[in-house]
Scaffold this motif. Structure first.
Motif, PDB file in Angstrom:
ATOM      1  N   ALA A   1       0.800  -1.232   0.000  1.00 41.50           N
ATOM      2  CA  ALA A   1       0.000   0.000   0.000  1.00 41.50           C
ATOM      3  C   ALA A   1       0.832   1.280   0.000  1.00 41.50           C
ATOM      4  O   ALA A   1       0.500   2.217  -0.731  1.00 41.50           O
ATOM      5  N   PRO A   2       1.915   1.376   0.788  1.00 41.24           N
ATOM      6  CA  PRO A   2       2.670   2.636   0.771  1.00 41.24           C
ATOM      7  C   PRO A   2       3.151   3.039  -0.622  1.00 41.24           C
ATOM      8  O   PRO A   2       3.147   4.226  -0.954  1.00 41.24           O
ATOM      9  N   ASP A   3       3.526   2.068  -1.455  1.00 41.51           N
ATOM     10  CA  ASP A   3       3.973   2.391  -2.817  1.00 41.51           C
ATOM     11  C   ASP A   3       2.813   2.541  -3.793  1.00 41.51           C
ATOM     12  O   ASP A   3       2.815   3.433  -4.632  1.00 41.51           O
ATOM     13  N   MET A   4       1.810   1.675  -3.676  1.00 44.22           N
ATOM     14  CA  MET A   4       0.693   1.710  -4.621  1.00 44.22           C
ATOM     15  C   MET A   4      -0.321   2.801  -4.305  1.00 44.22           C
ATOM     16  O   MET A   4      -1.005   3.286  -5.206  1.00 44.22           O
TER      17      MET A   4
ATOM     18  N   ASP B   1      -0.887   8.471  -1.495  1.00 43.94           N
ATOM     19  CA  ASP B   1      -1.660   9.582  -0.926  1.00 43.94           C
ATOM     20  C   ASP B   1      -2.635   9.057   0.123  1.00 43.94           C
ATOM     21  O   ASP B   1      -3.683   8.502  -0.213  1.00 43.94           O
ATOM     22  N   LYS B   2      -2.322   9.265   1.378  1.00 46.82           N
ATOM     23  CA  LYS B   2      -3.171   8.759   2.457  1.00 46.82           C
ATOM     24  C   LYS B   2      -4.476   9.539   2.595  1.00 46.82           C
ATOM     25  O   LYS B   2      -5.356   9.132   3.328  1.00 46.82           O
TER      26      LYS B   2
ATOM     27  N   GLU C   1     -13.447  -5.693   3.956  1.00 45.10           N
ATOM     28  CA  GLU C   1     -13.569  -5.084   5.286  1.00 45.10           C
ATOM     29  C   GLU C   1     -12.247  -5.163   6.037  1.00 45.10           C
ATOM     30  O   GLU C   1     -11.801  -4.181   6.634  1.00 45.10           O
ATOM     31  N   LEU C   2     -11.611  -6.323   6.017  1.00 41.81           N
ATOM     32  CA  LEU C   2     -10.319  -6.471   6.697  1.00 41.81           C
ATOM     33  C   LEU C   2      -9.274  -5.521   6.102  1.00 41.81           C
ATOM     34  O   LEU C   2      -8.511  -4.883   6.828  1.00 41.81           O
ATOM     35  N   ALA C   3      -9.253  -5.429   4.780  1.00 35.75           N
ATOM     36  CA  ALA C   3      -8.296  -4.545   4.109  1.00 35.75           C
ATOM     37  C   ALA C   3      -8.572  -3.080   4.448  1.00 35.75           C
ATOM     38  O   ALA C   3      -7.643  -2.300   4.686  1.00 35.75           O
ATOM     39  N   ALA C   4      -9.841  -2.702   4.478  1.00 39.57           N
ATOM     40  CA  ALA C   4     -10.203  -1.321   4.825  1.00 39.57           C
ATOM     41  C   ALA C   4      -9.724  -0.989   6.230  1.00 39.57           C
ATOM     42  O   ALA C   4      -9.155   0.086   6.476  1.00 39.57           O
ATOM     43  N   ARG C   5      -9.940  -1.892   7.146  1.00 35.44           N
ATOM     44  CA  ARG C   5      -9.512  -1.662   8.535  1.00 35.44           C
ATOM     45  C   ARG C   5      -7.991  -1.548   8.631  1.00 35.44           C
ATOM     46  O   ARG C   5      -7.466  -0.718   9.369  1.00 35.44           O
ATOM     47  N   LYS C   6      -7.261  -2.363   7.855  1.00 36.01           N
ATOM     48  CA  LYS C   6      -5.794  -2.266   7.838  1.00 36.01           C
ATOM     49  C   LYS C   6      -5.351  -0.905   7.319  1.00 36.01           C
ATOM     50  O   LYS C   6      -4.453  -0.282   7.882  1.00 36.01           O
ATOM     51  N   LEU C   7      -5.965  -0.458   6.216  1.00 32.91           N
ATOM     52  CA  LEU C   7      -5.590   0.837   5.651  1.00 32.91           C
ATOM     53  C   LEU C   7      -5.859   1.972   6.637  1.00 32.91           C
ATOM     54  O   LEU C   7      -5.051   2.894   6.767  1.00 32.91           O
ATOM     55  N   LEU C   8      -6.983   1.916   7.318  1.00 33.28           N
ATOM     56  CA  LEU C   8      -7.285   2.937   8.321  1.00 33.28           C
ATOM     57  C   LEU C   8      -6.237   2.939   9.429  1.00 33.28           C
ATOM     58  O   LEU C   8      -5.783   4.008   9.858  1.00 33.28           O
TER      59      LEU C   8
ATOM     60  N   MET D   1      -3.239   2.154   9.084  1.00 32.11           N
ATOM     61  CA  MET D   1      -2.006   2.667   8.488  1.00 32.11           C
ATOM     62  C   MET D   1      -2.060   4.180   8.253  1.00 32.11           C
ATOM     63  O   MET D   1      -1.087   4.760   7.774  1.00 32.11           O
ATOM     64  N   GLY D   2      -3.191   4.798   8.544  1.00 26.64           N
ATOM     65  CA  GLY D   2      -3.280   6.253   8.424  1.00 26.64           C
ATOM     66  C   GLY D   2      -4.043   6.780   7.225  1.00 26.64           C
ATOM     67  O   GLY D   2      -4.110   7.986   7.008  1.00 26.64           O
ATOM     68  N   TYR D   3      -4.627   5.892   6.415  1.00 24.57           N
ATOM     69  CA  TYR D   3      -5.450   6.353   5.296  1.00 24.57           C
ATOM     70  C   TYR D   3      -6.749   6.907   5.867  1.00 24.57           C
ATOM     71  O   TYR D   3      -7.274   6.401   6.856  1.00 24.57           O
ATOM     72  N   THR D   4      -7.260   7.969   5.258  1.00 24.00           N
ATOM     73  CA  THR D   4      -8.376   8.690   5.876  1.00 24.00           C
ATOM     74  C   THR D   4      -9.717   8.556   5.174  1.00 24.00           C
ATOM     75  O   THR D   4     -10.741   8.811   5.793  1.00 24.00           O
TER      76      THR D   4
END
Length: 130
Positions: free
Chosen positions: A80-83, A86-87, A102-109, A111-114
């Motif tokens: 995710a950081p490379d792909m 923009d958080k 859902e699991l992926a969305a929670r991981k991204l959140l 990690m600081g994605y808004t």
């Protein structure tokens, strides 16, 4: 005078108990589930977004929503950081049935994605795949 001082202290304590000073950042973004219809509205709109398929490469190759990036849920934290640099970008996620998105969305959140929006599975998508 003593009453005014005590009142001031009470106001300060109440502000601290409610999350500190105004504009100090607030809480982290929460998980948001939307419908496929709401996702389609976002896709058809004028705001930029990133569409992410979190299934496996084999599933993606078997058919995916046009324009979707492949970012398997098992690789989110590593890729995710490379792909998704923009958080603050609006990110729409889907998988096959909705569990992995859902699991992926929670991981991204975490990690600081808004602006992460999970619209579930491609099984409920009725607007065409490629």
């Amino acid at each position: 005078m003593q009453g005014v001082i005590l009142l001031g202290i009470g106001v300060l304590l109440a502000a601290c108990a409610q999350g500190g000073t105004p504009g100090a950042g607030g809480s982290a973004p929460e998980y948001r589930k939307i419908t496929p219809e709401e996702a389609k509205t976002v896709m058809d709109g004028q705001e930029p977004f990133v569409l992410v398929d979190v299934r496996t490469k084999e599933e993606y190759d078997g058919g995916h929503i046009p324009g979707a990036l492949l970012l398997p849920d098992a690789d989110i934290e590593r890729l995710a950081p490379d792909m998704l640099p923009d958080k603050e970008a609006k990110i729409l996620l889907y998988c096959r049935s909705g569990r992995r998105s859902e699991l992926a969305a929670r991981k991204l959140l975490e990690m600081g994605y808004t602006q992460v929006l999970d619209f579930g599975g491609i099984l409920d998508w009725k607007y065409g795949i490629e």
